[in-house]
Design a protein around this motif. Structure first.
Motif, PDB file in Angstrom:
ATOM      1  N   ILE A  48      -7.751  16.277  61.483  1.00  0.00           N
ATOM      2  CA  ILE A  48      -8.909  15.744  60.761  1.00  0.00           C
ATOM      3  C   ILE A  48     -10.131  15.747  61.668  1.00  0.00           C
ATOM      4  O   ILE A  48     -10.057  15.376  62.831  1.00  0.00           O
ATOM      5  CB  ILE A  48      -8.623  14.299  60.296  1.00  0.00           C
ATOM      6  CG1 ILE A  48      -7.405  14.277  59.391  1.00  0.00           C
ATOM      7  CG2 ILE A  48      -9.844  13.704  59.597  1.00  0.00           C
ATOM      8  CD1 ILE A  48      -6.865  12.889  59.148  1.00  0.00           C
ATOM      9  N   LYS A  49     -11.268  16.133  61.112  1.00  0.00           N
ATOM     10  CA  LYS A  49     -12.488  16.035  61.901  1.00  0.00           C
ATOM     11  C   LYS A  49     -12.971  14.583  61.859  1.00  0.00           C
ATOM     12  O   LYS A  49     -12.960  13.938  60.795  1.00  0.00           O
ATOM     13  CB  LYS A  49     -13.551  17.008  61.418  1.00  0.00           C
ATOM     14  CG  LYS A  49     -14.005  16.806  59.995  1.00  0.00           C
ATOM     15  CD  LYS A  49     -15.032  17.840  59.597  1.00  0.00           C
ATOM     16  CE  LYS A  49     -15.484  17.552  58.171  1.00  0.00           C
ATOM     17  NZ  LYS A  49     -16.579  18.370  57.760  1.00  0.00           N
ATOM     18  N   PRO A  50     -13.373  14.037  62.995  1.00  0.00           N
ATOM     19  CA  PRO A  50     -13.759  12.619  63.071  1.00  0.00           C
ATOM     20  C   PRO A  50     -14.874  12.201  62.111  1.00  0.00           C
ATOM     21  O   PRO A  50     -14.898  11.067  61.666  1.00  0.00           O
ATOM     22  CB  PRO A  50     -14.198  12.455  64.527  1.00  0.00           C
ATOM     23  CG  PRO A  50     -13.440  13.493  65.260  1.00  0.00           C
ATOM     24  CD  PRO A  50     -13.349  14.657  64.314  1.00  0.00           C
ATOM     25  N   THR A  51     -15.780  13.109  61.762  1.00  0.00           N
ATOM     26  CA  THR A  51     -16.867  12.739  60.847  1.00  0.00           C
ATOM     27  C   THR A  51     -16.361  12.379  59.455  1.00  0.00           C
ATOM     28  O   THR A  51     -17.066  11.732  58.684  1.00  0.00           O
ATOM     29  CB  THR A  51     -17.902  13.874  60.735  1.00  0.00           C
ATOM     30  OG1 THR A  51     -17.233  15.069  60.319  1.00  0.00           O
ATOM     31  CG2 THR A  51     -18.618  14.091  62.053  1.00  0.00           C
ATOM     32  N   ALA A  52     -15.140  12.781  59.124  1.00  0.00           N
ATOM     33  CA  ALA A  52     -14.555  12.473  57.814  1.00  0.00           C
ATOM     34  C   ALA A  52     -13.938  11.081  57.765  1.00  0.00           C
ATOM     35  O   ALA A  52     -13.496  10.629  56.721  1.00  0.00           O
ATOM     36  CB  ALA A  52     -13.503  13.512  57.458  1.00  0.00           C
ATOM     37  N   LEU A  53     -13.928  10.390  58.917  1.00  0.00           N
ATOM     38  CA  LEU A  53     -13.240   9.110  59.037  1.00  0.00           C
ATOM     39  C   LEU A  53     -14.177   7.909  58.980  1.00  0.00           C
ATOM     40  O   LEU A  53     -15.322   7.977  59.418  1.00  0.00           O
ATOM     41  CB  LEU A  53     -12.492   9.046  60.372  1.00  0.00           C
ATOM     42  CG  LEU A  53     -11.401  10.072  60.593  1.00  0.00           C
ATOM     43  CD1 LEU A  53     -10.930  10.023  62.040  1.00  0.00           C
ATOM     44  CD2 LEU A  53     -10.245   9.834  59.641  1.00  0.00           C
ATOM     45  N   VAL A  54     -13.630   6.821  58.478  1.00  0.00           N
ATOM     46  CA  VAL A  54     -14.265   5.509  58.624  1.00  0.00           C
ATOM     47  C   VAL A  54     -13.215   4.566  59.194  1.00  0.00           C
ATOM     48  O   VAL A  54     -12.018   4.731  58.960  1.00  0.00           O
ATOM     49  CB  VAL A  54     -14.818   4.932  57.300  1.00  0.00           C
ATOM     50  CG1 VAL A  54     -16.045   5.683  56.839  1.00  0.00           C
ATOM     51  CG2 VAL A  54     -13.770   4.889  56.225  1.00  0.00           C
TER      52      VAL A  54
END
Length: 143
Positions: free
Chosen positions: A129-135
């Motif tokens: 997963i790319k970190p920008t997709a995470l919260v």
């Protein structure tokens, strides 16, 4: 003497306060934000009480941190959570009229504590997963 010690132990133990924890329904709503990548239940003792925080890394699929945080907040708004403090693009705190005292705090990945946690990083890498997709989301009783 052993009987007295046991009785005192049981009395003191019986008076101990249960940890303060959010209703399971709050956690169900957090799970609906997106795909849970990693989660942890954290307990912190503050004198006479124990506070419990449920920490989550959630993949909401945004292309940027701002978009991902916006998606998480929109998901909670759709379930009647209201914004108490909006400090975008970094974080947002929300409350629900349904669960008295429950707070959900959502953070952009770059300011979350999880980006320094090896077990969280392993979970992200494992899924690609790319970190920008995470919260990063925290559910707790308080503020």
């Amino acid at each position: 003497m052993t009987a007295i010690a046991l009785t005192i132990s049981l009395l003191v133990g019986g008076c101990a306060q249960q940890p303060e924890e959010v209703d399971p329904g709050v956690l169900e709503e957090v799970h609906k934000i997106g795909t849970i990548v990693w989660k942890e239940r954290q307990e912190v003792s503050t004198g006479s009480e124990t506070l419990v925080t449920h920490a989550f890394l959630i993949n909401v699929g945004g292309d940027t941190e701002e978009e991902s945080l916006g998606k998480a907040v929109a998901s909670l708004h759709s379930r009647n959570w209201t914004t108490e403090t909006d400090s975008r693009p970094l974080n947002v705190w929300l409350k629900s009229p349904r669960w008295k005292g429950a707070t959900v705090a959502a953070y952009a990945w770059s300011v979350s504590e999880e980006h320094d946690r090896p077990e969280a990083m392993k979970a992200i890498e494992k899924r690609g997963i790319k970190p920008t997709a995470l919260v990063s989301v925290y559910a707790y009783v308080g503020w």
